[in-house]
Design a protein around this motif. Structure first.
Motif, short mmCIF file in Angstrom:
data_model
loop_
_atom_site.label_atom_id
_atom_site.label_comp_id
_atom_site.label_asym_id
_atom_site.label_seq_id
_atom_site.Cartn_x
_atom_site.Cartn_y
_atom_site.Cartn_z
N ASP A 285 -109.56 38.96 44.57
CA ASP A 285 -110.58 38.66 45.42
C ASP A 285 -110.33 37.77 46.43
N ILE A 286 -110.07 38.30 47.59
CA ILE A 286 -109.55 37.10 48.67
C ILE A 286 -110.87 36.62 49.46
N SER A 287 -110.99 35.10 49.34
CA SER A 287 -111.87 34.25 50.09
C SER A 287 -111.46 34.34 51.40
N VAL A 298 -116.91 30.57 52.91
CA VAL A 298 -115.67 31.32 52.33
C VAL A 298 -116.18 32.66 51.59
N VAL A 300 -116.24 36.31 50.13
CA VAL A 300 -115.23 37.18 49.33
C VAL A 300 -115.14 38.68 49.55
N ARG A 302 -113.91 41.75 47.67
CA ARG A 302 -113.78 42.00 46.44
C ARG A 302 -112.85 43.40 46.21
N GLY A 336 -113.74 34.75 43.95
CA GLY A 336 -112.54 34.66 44.72
C GLY A 336 -111.33 33.96 43.99
N THR A 337 -110.53 34.47 44.03
CA THR A 337 -109.26 34.39 43.45
C THR A 337 -107.99 33.64 44.15
N THR A 339 -107.41 32.10 48.81
CA THR A 339 -107.95 32.23 50.09
C THR A 339 -107.14 32.28 51.06
N GLN A 359 -109.87 28.03 42.33
CA GLN A 359 -108.51 28.57 42.90
C GLN A 359 -107.15 27.60 42.95
#
Length: 422
Positions: A285-287, A298, A300, A302, A336-337, A339, A359
């Protein structure tokens, strides 16, 4: 019957908010689900709507107040709006104004123009309340001088401009404006200061970033990558991509997919510390850091590992638009995992981004510029970008951080790797 308007549920772990703006005044009519108060939370601005139609009888709060979930914001008298609207046609019937009827087409045209301007104007960021006022009063925001911080438009600016326009249409001669004291101040060399209370979001950003420095063992590793292959791919396929997916092919899609490859091979970069345990994720999950009127947010993306370039680009474009409009929700920001922060859009050459707790890593992108590099023993000019990976050294060793960044570099320099999972 009077109805209380209360602070709605704000999201997981969010128990209070600050009154950012009163979108209506006492005596104003409101429709069902029409927002009456703008609330600033730790993450986003949200609006409190009226569950009934009526007239605002009383506000229980003021701008700047801190309120908890469930607190009473205002009192709305139900049915008063209907009674008020039913009286208006009678008043018009008693005093018809031919001039008004004649001016209606022009006013409708102006309102349409204002609506288009408010929707498409990208030169300034309009808050939801200001955007609504622009549409209601039919004014062009680009012609109004903002009095808010950094020259931003406020709701009062729009209302004042609309009133001035109305007075001008009636033929009234506007009263001479009072002489400005700014020239006098400049002439005497007077220096001034302005104190502005930090928004709740800015306070939270400050606390979280300082907390990241205090609690994490932050370190940054750098690399540079040749953007030639990505630029060539974009130029070759941008028209076909836009025609098929109705979205532009940008750089963030490439970096998001490259990051997914790296996080798959180096799972600690996609993990975080919780107490005395390490939490790993089998998803990404990118922020994505985007600018909003009140600061950096930020939202996310998914399950980025399962999405194609088009879906990622559409998500990013949607986040950017809603960040400017102030319509991002708490769910958009949740989780978010990992960024990605792109300082290059503002011209940054190099930076050391700070992780977004909890994170453990953040990828920083920077501007692309032509630089001399050595390729096969020869000096050539290539479009190069510095990339940075800041990470929590408590969890991620230097070898893992460098490896992850190197995978991202290699995927960008040879995008075919993303197709064959190398």
């Amino acid at each position: 019957m009077a109805t209380e308007i209360k602070v709605p549920t704000l999201g997981e772990s969010v128990t209070e908010a600050t009154i950012g703006e009163l979108l209506k005044s006492v005596g104003d009519s409101v429709a069902v689900d029409e927002p009456i108060v703008s609330l600033e939370t730790d993450k986003v601005a949200v609006e409190a709507p009226s569950p009934v139609a009526g007239v605002i009888k009383e506000f229980k709060v003021a701008v700047g107040d801190t309120v908890e979930v469930g607190a009473v914001l205002a009192i709305v008298e139900e049915g008063a709006a209907a009674a008020k609207s039913s009286d208006e046609p009678k008043a018009e019937a008693k005093a018809p104004d031919a001039g008004v009827e004649k001016a209606a087409p022009a006013q409708a045209k102006e309102a349409t123009t204002a609506k288009e301007t408010a929707t498409s104007d990208s030169s300034q960021t309009l808050s939801p309340a200001v955007r609504r006022a622009v549409l209601e009063h039919g004014v062009d925001p680009s012609t109004i001088k903002g009095t808010g911080r950094d020259g931003r438009l406020t709701k009062e600016d729009v209302i004042a401009a609309a009133q001035s326009k109305k007075d001008g249409a009636k033929g009234d001669t506007p009263a001479p404006a009072p002489a400005s004291s700014a020239p006098a101040a400049a002439a005497t060399g007077e220096r001034r200061e302005e104190r502005v209370k930090m928004t709740r979001m800015r306070q939270t950003i400050a606390k979280r970033l300082k907390g990241a420095q205090d609690n994490a063992a932050l370190l940054t590793t750098f690399n540079d990558c040749d953007m030639s292959a990505v630029i060539e791919a974009r130029e070759k396929y941008k028209d076909l991509f836009a025609k098929k997916h109705d979205i532009k092919l940008g750089f963030m899609g490439f970096f998001a997919k490259a990051a997914c490859l790296a996080l798959k091979d180096v799972p600690s970069v996609n993990a975080y510390i919780e107490g005395d345990e390490i939490v790993y994720h089998d998803y990404v999950d990118i922020s994505v850091a985007v600018s909003a009127p009140n600061g950096l947010v930020v939202p996310v993306i998914r399950d980025a590992q399962d999405k194609g370039f088009a879906r990622i680009e559409k998500d990013i474009a949607d986040f950017g638009k809603r960040a400017k409009d102030g319509t991002l929700t708490m769910d958009d920001m949740k989780g978010g995992t990992f960024t990605i922060s792109n300082g290059g859009v503002f011209g940054s050459l190099m930076s050391t981004p700070i992780i977004n707790p909890p994170q453990s890593a953040v990828l920083g992108l920077h501007r692309i510029e032509d630089r001399p590099v050595v390729v096969d023993g020869e000096i050539v000019i290539r479009p190069m970008m510095y990339i940075a990976l800041s990470y929590d050294h408590r969890l991620i060793d230097g070898r893992e951080a460098v490896t992850a960044l190197k995978i991202i570099k290699e995927a960008i320099e040879d995008p075919t790797r993303m197709l064959i999972d190398l």
